[in-house]
Design a protein around this motif. Structure first.
Motif, PDB file in Angstrom:
ATOM      1  N   VAL A  50       0.848  -1.188   0.000  1.00 29.89           N
ATOM      2  CA  VAL A  50       0.000   0.000   0.000  1.00 29.89           C
ATOM      3  C   VAL A  50       0.887   1.243   0.000  1.00 29.89           C
ATOM      4  O   VAL A  50       1.795   1.366   0.823  1.00 29.89           O
ATOM      5  N   LYS A  51       0.608   2.148  -0.957  1.00 28.29           N
ATOM      6  CA  LYS A  51       1.379   3.392  -1.031  1.00 28.29           C
ATOM      7  C   LYS A  51       0.544   4.613  -0.631  1.00 28.29           C
ATOM      8  O   LYS A  51       1.078   5.578  -0.091  1.00 28.29           O
ATOM      9  N   LYS A  52      -0.760   4.545  -0.959  1.00 27.47           N
ATOM     10  CA  LYS A  52      -1.638   5.685  -0.676  1.00 27.47           C
ATOM     11  C   LYS A  52      -3.083   5.206  -0.673  1.00 27.47           C
ATOM     12  O   LYS A  52      -3.350   4.011  -0.832  1.00 27.47           O
ATOM     13  N   ASP A  53      -4.026   6.115  -0.479  1.00 25.70           N
ATOM     14  CA  ASP A  53      -5.437   5.753  -0.524  1.00 25.70           C
ATOM     15  C   ASP A  53      -5.748   5.050  -1.845  1.00 25.70           C
ATOM     16  O   ASP A  53      -5.257   5.451  -2.914  1.00 25.70           O
ATOM     17  N   CYS A  54      -6.552   3.993  -1.774  1.00 27.62           N
ATOM     18  CA  CYS A  54      -6.841   3.250  -2.995  1.00 27.62           C
ATOM     19  C   CYS A  54      -8.128   2.456  -2.867  1.00 27.62           C
ATOM     20  O   CYS A  54      -8.644   2.240  -1.768  1.00 27.62           O
ATOM     21  N   VAL A  55      -8.633   2.036  -4.030  1.00 32.89           N
ATOM     22  CA  VAL A  55      -9.766   1.119  -4.097  1.00 32.89           C
ATOM     23  C   VAL A  55      -9.199  -0.245  -4.493  1.00 32.89           C
ATOM     24  O   VAL A  55      -8.536  -0.382  -5.521  1.00 32.89           O
ATOM     25  N   LEU A  56      -9.461  -1.249  -3.669  1.00 32.17           N
ATOM     26  CA  LEU A  56      -8.842  -2.564  -3.844  1.00 32.17           C
ATOM     27  C   LEU A  56      -9.902  -3.605  -4.199  1.00 32.17           C
ATOM     28  O   LEU A  56     -10.966  -3.673  -3.569  1.00 32.17           O
ATOM     29  N   THR A  57      -9.605  -4.422  -5.218  1.00 31.37           N
ATOM     30  CA  THR A  57     -10.464  -5.539  -5.607  1.00 31.37           C
ATOM     31  C   THR A  57      -9.628  -6.806  -5.665  1.00 31.37           C
ATOM     32  O   THR A  57      -8.520  -6.796  -6.211  1.00 31.37           O
ATOM     33  N   PHE A  58     -10.149  -7.895  -5.087  1.00 28.21           N
ATOM     34  CA  PHE A  58      -9.431  -9.163  -5.097  1.00 28.21           C
ATOM     35  C   PHE A  58      -9.810  -9.976  -6.328  1.00 28.21           C
ATOM     36  O   PHE A  58     -10.966 -10.007  -6.742  1.00 28.21           O
ATOM     37  N   LEU A  59      -8.825 -10.677  -6.889  1.00 31.96           N
ATOM     38  CA  LEU A  59      -9.065 -11.545  -8.043  1.00 31.96           C
ATOM     39  C   LEU A  59      -8.651 -12.977  -7.723  1.00 31.96           C
ATOM     40  O   LEU A  59      -7.573 -13.200  -7.151  1.00 31.96           O
ATOM     41  N   THR A  60      -9.491 -13.927  -8.102  1.00 30.14           N
ATOM     42  CA  THR A  60      -9.223 -15.349  -7.898  1.00 30.14           C
ATOM     43  C   THR A  60      -9.106 -16.038  -9.250  1.00 30.14           C
ATOM     44  O   THR A  60      -9.114 -15.391 -10.297  1.00 30.14           O
ATOM     45  N   GLY A  61      -9.037 -17.346  -9.230  1.00 34.18           N
ATOM     46  CA  GLY A  61      -8.981 -18.112 -10.470  1.00 34.18           C
ATOM     47  C   GLY A  61     -10.246 -18.042 -11.281  1.00 34.18           C
ATOM     48  O   GLY A  61     -10.277 -18.475 -12.439  1.00 34.18           O
ATOM     49  N   LEU A  62     -11.317 -17.499 -10.709  1.00 33.15           N
ATOM     50  CA  LEU A  62     -12.557 -17.309 -11.458  1.00 33.15           C
ATOM     51  C   LEU A  62     -12.480 -16.099 -12.379  1.00 33.15           C
ATOM     52  O   LEU A  62     -13.344 -15.912 -13.233  1.00 33.15           O
ATOM     53  N   ASP A  63     -11.465 -15.267 -12.174  1.00 29.81           N
ATOM     54  CA  ASP A  63     -11.241 -14.093 -13.020  1.00 29.81           C
ATOM     55  C   ASP A  63     -10.153 -14.415 -14.037  1.00 29.81           C
ATOM     56  O   ASP A  63      -9.186 -15.129 -13.728  1.00 29.81           O
ATOM     57  N   GLN A  64     -10.285 -13.873 -15.255  1.00 31.37           N
ATOM     58  CA  GLN A  64      -9.328 -14.198 -16.310  1.00 31.37           C
ATOM     59  C   GLN A  64      -7.886 -13.839 -15.930  1.00 31.37           C
ATOM     60  O   GLN A  64      -6.984 -14.668 -16.096  1.00 31.37           O
ATOM     61  N   PRO A  65      -7.620 -12.627 -15.405  1.00 31.96           N
ATOM     62  CA  PRO A  65      -6.231 -12.337 -15.005  1.00 31.96           C
ATOM     63  C   PRO A  65      -5.741 -13.270 -13.903  1.00 31.96           C
ATOM     64  O   PRO A  65      -4.550 -13.607 -13.849  1.00 31.96           O
ATOM     65  N   GLY A  66      -6.656 -13.713 -13.039  1.00 30.20           N
ATOM     66  CA  GLY A  66      -6.282 -14.609 -11.952  1.00 30.20           C
ATOM     67  C   GLY A  66      -5.870 -15.982 -12.451  1.00 30.20           C
ATOM     68  O   GLY A  66      -4.827 -16.512 -12.060  1.00 30.20           O
ATOM     69  N   ILE A  67      -6.674 -16.580 -13.329  1.00 29.01           N
ATOM     70  CA  ILE A  67      -6.342 -17.916 -13.826  1.00 29.01           C
ATOM     71  C   ILE A  67      -5.108 -17.874 -14.718  1.00 29.01           C
ATOM     72  O   ILE A  67      -4.312 -18.815 -14.747  1.00 29.01           O
TER      73      ILE A  67
END
Length: 553
Positions: A50-67
């Protein structure tokens, strides 16, 4: 402190907190491992902080970038295990040749015997490393240092690739001292890589990996669904070696040396030879009145059908190309997806009854007025295009459903000659980074649809998952029923498409969902030196996408 927004929650975290630590606190809310995070719409590895205020979304293997991250990391794990088991001094190369049956086919070469015992040893070593949860480290090095490093490791294609990189530094990944380069992100450690299998196949082996639909399931390799496809893929690898262009670095080398025109001509000659062979097979079977050409989106079916028609004329036949897309129902009558968007991939998007009536009447010797579909207004039109078949006439019909007998249910089975066309990319980034076939087709479609249908790159990317689902459901299950298969990819085309695709991708706003994919494709295209399209023959399949074709495509 920094404010981190996660869904509806806003929490404070000290600056410097690893995203991995935050992900662990939320892992219980997910059925699958969190593999990546998106920070203000930008993908980041879990080891980033973490560097500064941010909006964070988690990705799993169900997401294309995740798999994709999982599959890439598992490939790295395999390479580490293979080199450790066999010994680097005995290995000439281990190349990820192509995707096959929900996995990667590889044919390693060197001073060793590839057998079941060796495969079992490699698999056991991989499982051992998974249990050890070995960290996957990343370091940035000078490009020249990377070239020298991979020369020493005899990974010559990586060394050649870096010679044409504009950036002065590259990121290398390390696994217990084994260093490699990968295009994309990695999981934090080997403990994430629990699902894989290795099976001996043909002259190599297949690394089976989970897919997005079920990230915890190792797919079963079904050989009967891949036999013909495998032979075409092997032929494509042979073509690449024959052209001395199997990887991007080799292509860039040919471009920089001024040899690209000759390469284009040889590649086109190889394709023309293959098309002529297919036409000869049809010509030997005069009982065939319908050549049914199927393939996924942007596989070059239309140009292929025209080029095949020319070769059929050389066989003494009189071919008539017909596009099944001209039998689309009017757009307002098209079936819809659950989200309300039109579903153009399903068979119900076509006027199947009208198609069969027209084809049956043509077979009976009647004159039929052929339709033309206007994609800009979404309607089928009739403008006096009449057709009547003579004794030597043959219909060359192309469309995504052409191998499905439900499309042509009224036509005699023994009157059909089936051809499957696909863009099976024979070019890889380097030994261990393959270019997905879908990337080539997506870029092709993006360029073509922007030119012919007024579709933005953002719209093309947005609809691509639905297109892919349609292919899995309506096209791929029928591919092995083809009499022959044809690979429409040219080894040089991504260097051409680059000039057309990049401006379209740069036009996608940062704040939209499709930006992540656009950025990935831009990074991918940056590997290629560009070439202009002037030397590409007017009958080339590439012309179907960039324009300038001598055919009506």
């Amino acid at each position: 402190m920094a404010l981190v927004t996660i869904g509806e929650e806003v929490k404070e975290y000290p600056v410097g907190t690893p995203f991995l630590e935050i992900a662990r606190a939320y892992q219980h809310l997910y059925d699958n491992d969190i593999l990546l995070v998106s920070i203000n719409g930008k993908l980041r590895e879990l080891k980033k902080k973490v560097k500064k205020d941010c909006v964070l979304t988690f990705l799993t293997g169900l997401d294309q970038p995740g798999i994709q991250t999982y599959q890439r990391s598992a490939t790295f794990l395999l390479m580490k295990a293979f080199y450790d088991v066999v010994g680097a001094d005995r290995i000439q190369e281990v190349t990820v040749d192509f995707s096959l049956g929900k996995g990667y086919y590889m044919k390693p070469e060197g001073d060793f015997c590839l057998n079941q015992q060796l495969i079992d040893q490699v698999k056991a070593k991989m499982k051992e490393y998974v249990k050890q949860r070995i960290p996957i480290e990343k370091r940035s090095v000078n490009t020249d240092e990377a070239v020298e490093l991979f020369h020493k490791s005899r990974m010559y294609d990586k060394a050649r690739l870096f010679r044409y990189r504009r950036v002065s530094r590259v990121n290398l990944y390390s696994l217990n001292g084994f260093e490699d380069y990968y295009y994309g992100y990695m999981v934090p450690d080997t403990g994430y890589l629990k699902y894989f299998d290795l099976i001996l196949y043909d002259e190599g082996f297949i690394l089976l990996l989970p897919q997005k639909e079920n990230p915890k399931e190792i797919p079963v390799f079904q050989e009967e669904k891949s036999r013909k496809l495998f032979q075409v893929l092997k032929e494509s690898v042979r073509w690449g070696k024959q052209l001395q262009v199997s990887h991007v670095g080799e292509l860039n080398e040919q471009i920089s040396m001024g040899n690209i025109n000759q390469l284009i001509l040889i590649q086109e000659a190889l394709q023309e030879k293959k098309i002529a062979e297919i036409a000869a097979s049809v010509g030997e079977r005069r009982d065939k009145k319908f050549v049914m050409i199927a393939g996924p989106s942007s596989s070059g079916k239309t140009t292929f059908s025209h080029r095949l028609s020319i070769q059929l004329r050389a066989q003494g036949l009189v071919p008539h190309p017909i596009a099944v897309d001209d039998y689309f129902v009017n757009r307002t009558d098209s079936p819809k997806n659950p989200d309300g968007s039109y579903n153009y991939e399903t068979l119900e998007a076509l006027d199947v009854e009208r198609f069969n009536r027209d084809m049956t009447e043509l077979l009976a010797g009647k004159t039929v007025e052929m339709p033309r579909y206007n994609f800009k207004i979404g309607k089928r039109e009739y403008k006096g295009d009449f057709l009547k078949l003579g004794k030597e006439d043959i219909l060359v019909i192309e469309g995504i459903h052409c191998l499905n007998d439900k499309l042509s249910y009224a036509l005699p089975t023994d009157s059909k000659f089936r051809i499957y066309v696909s863009a099976l990319t024979q070019l890889n980034v380097d030994e261990h980074n393959r270019i997905p076939t879908t990337d080539c087709r997506l870029i092709r479609r993006m360029v073509r649809d922007a030119r012919t249908r007024g579709t933005s790159a953002r719209q093309t990317i947005e609809m691509w998952p639905a297109v892919r689902r349609g292919e899995e459901q309506y096209i791929f299950p029928f591919q092995e029923s083809a009499d022959v298969m044809f690979n429409s990819t040219t080894v040089y085309e991504l260097a051409v498409l680059k000039q057309y695709a990049e401006p379209l991708l740069f036009g996608i706003p940062r704040d939209c969902q499709e930006y992540i994919e656009a950025k990935r494709l831009l990074k991918f295209l940056d590997y290629f030196l560009g070439i202009n399209s002037e030397e590409i023959p007017s009958n080339s399949i590439v012309r179907e996408f960039i324009g300038g074709s001598c055919f009506k495509v």
